[in-house]
Design an enzyme around this catalytic site. Structure first.
Site, mmCIF file in Angstrom:
data_model
loop_
_atom_site.group_PDB
_atom_site.id
_atom_site.type_symbol
_atom_site.label_atom_id
_atom_site.label_comp_id
_atom_site.label_asym_id
_atom_site.label_seq_id
_atom_site.Cartn_x
_atom_site.Cartn_y
_atom_site.Cartn_z
ATOM 1 C CG HIS A 102 40.209 20.036 10.781
ATOM 2 N ND1 HIS A 102 39.740 21.271 10.384
ATOM 3 C CD2 HIS A 102 40.382 19.338 9.636
ATOM 4 C CE1 HIS A 102 39.638 21.304 9.068
ATOM 5 N NE2 HIS A 102 40.020 20.146 8.585
ATOM 6 C CG ASP A 146 39.581 24.055 12.326
ATOM 7 O OD1 ASP A 146 40.605 23.451 12.683
ATOM 8 O OD2 ASP A 146 38.782 23.610 11.482
ATOM 9 C CB SER A 219 41.256 20.935 5.692
ATOM 10 O OG SER A 219 39.907 20.569 5.647
#
Length: 479
Positions: A102, A146, A219
């Protein structure tokens, strides 16, 4: 005038007082300080940060996406330029970097900020403006888990090792590295709150839960144990406020390792399967189906003409073991199957009507759509050298094999070539729609359009990446 000098005067008095206090005899001897447990812990953490920090990078992404427009008092959804910042870490010294999918979703340009200078966390190091910003290309993406793999060239970096998932223990100290809210080279400390946490009981994914503060921008950054091993990739948080509330989740390093090998080789992950659907057994499910136990994994589906059907598995079988290991959860069984090579057999033990049965089931590899399309391409005939790609013309056959295609025309990028004359930010699965506004329907037309341009000429491609349309701009280098 008194207000202007009041605070500096207080500051000088405080400094003088502190200096006086420091010169007083201390009751703590050097030996006592050396035996201080907290001081030893502090030194260990500091040494660990120095070891890990050079391998943690900041990722800057530019792309296009939906933005809100409030011009003239009206709120409308429009397409605008977006910038995002995430984190990543070096998994191979030749420049391979792992991050979250992402983070690079819809990216037009990806840049990596590589640490420079002493990674000691000192004031001088933190305030230093020395940075090394390098262009990166997306090697592969696995959206279902992901994860994404990036590559930067002409560098020699220090890679971080991956820790063994089975060695993780609840309560052990961990450090989260990354760039929360864009604040590069940030480190936070916490513990492993849970070694395995499912957001959905039937999901094949389990995450490491930690209370180490994680915020947007973390992230893709590593979650590191006391040995400097990456035990997980910080991926998401649960929060009422949007910021850290002590509920952070990381993808286990074991999954990262398997995905990395496949992303580097194929640009995507291959899903091994035996043809069964699995669900977690809940007490309600067990009571309603009169199952002999209220926990574990039940076979909810057996696909027609699959290896599982051929072996004799049935819907309603309770899965007991996979290759001799207890099958207590869907994530564990899914990972075991993911780790088995295609063509091998997996030994399953099930409970059916209070009778134990054993099956040897062949493992098949689900063909990825890009593998099927790439097999139709000739590395020489389908090469577009100025762009450094191997492309396939989209016709009715290719369109039927490609999911989420916006329009049934263009050039589908099936692979990158090492013969690129420049750094063109294209990746496998991109669809080239236009070049400088002209539709590109055939490889011959694309090559002719590139050949007609002078070296140094500006070029803009309209491409489809994932489900988004975006522009990729660059200058054409000398052939």
């Amino acid at each position: 005038m008194m207000n202007r000098y009041f605070l500096p005067l207080r500051f000088l008095v405080a400094v003088a007082t502190a200096a006086f206090v420091v010169t007083l005899p201390s009751e703590v001897t050097a030996q006592d300080r050396g035996d201080n447990t907290l001081r030893k812990l502090n030194e260990s953490v500091e040494a660990l940060i120095k070891k890990v920090s050079p391998s943690v990078v900041q990722i800057m992404v530019t792309g296009y996406g939906p933005v809100e427009s409030t011009e003239r008092g009206n709120t409308a959804l429009t397409l605008g330029r977006q910038r995002a910042i995430g984190s990543g870490f070096v998994i191979d010294p030749t420049g391979y970097i792992v991050t979250n999918a992402h983070v690079v979703s819809g990216a037009q340009r990806v840049q990596v900020v590589v640490p420079e200078g002493p990674p000691d966390g000192s004031l001088n190091a933190v305030l230093s403006t020395r940075t090394n910003i390098l262009p990166a290309r997306v090697v592969g993406v696995a959206r279902e888990i992901d994860l994404a793999l990036l590559k930067i060239d002409n560098v020699k970096l220090t890679a971080l090792p991956l820790g063994l998932y089975r060695n993780i223990r609840q309560g052990e100290l961990v450090l989260a590295f990354g760039s929360p809210e864009g604040l590069r080279n940030t480190v936070t400390l916490g513990v492993v709150s849970s070694v395995a946490r499912q957001i959905d009981p039937d999901s094949p994914m389990a995450y490491i839960q930690t209370d180490a503060p994680i915020n947007p921008g973390n992230s893709g950054g590593p979650l590191v144990n006391a040995d400097g091993e990456v035990i997980g990739i910080n991926t998401f948080i649960l929060s009422q406020s949007g910021g850290n509330e002590g509920l952070g989740f990381a993808i286990p390093g074991s999954i990262v390792n398997v995905a990395y090998q496949q992303l580097r080789k194929f640009g995507h992950t291959h899903r091994a399967q035996v043809g069964i659907g699995l669900q977690s057994i809940s007490p309600v499910l067990a009571a309603a189906m009169k199952l002999p136990r209220s926990y574990g994994v039940i076979v909810s589906d057996v696909l027609p003409n699959s290896p599982a059907m051929a072996a004799g598995l049935h819907v309603g079988d309770l899965l007991l073991t996979v290759d001799g290991r207890l099958a207590d959860s869907v994530p564990y069984v899914s990972f075991r199957l993911m780790s088995v090579d295609a063509g091998a057999k997996v030994h399953l033990e099930v409970l059916r009507d209070n009778q134990k049965l054993a099956f040897d089931v062949s493992v098949l590899e689900t063909p990825h759509e890009m593998d099927q399309i790439a097999s139709l391409a000739d590395p020489e005939k389908n090469l577009v050298r100025p762009l450094g790609i191997i492309g396939v013309e989209i016709d009715q056959k290719i369109a039927a094999m490609t999911s989420d295609l916006r329009d049934p025309f263009g050039i589908l990028v099936v692979a990158r070539s090492n013969e690129a004359t420049g750094d063109i930010p294209l990746a496998a699965a991109d669809v080239i729609r236009t070049l400088n506004g002209q539709p590109m329907t055939t490889l011959e037309r694309l090559r002719a359009a590139l050949k007609s341009l002078q070296p140094g000429a500006p070029v803009v491609l309209q491409i489809q990446r994932e489900e988004r349309l975006l522009f990729v701009a660059f200058t054409l280098d000398q052939p």
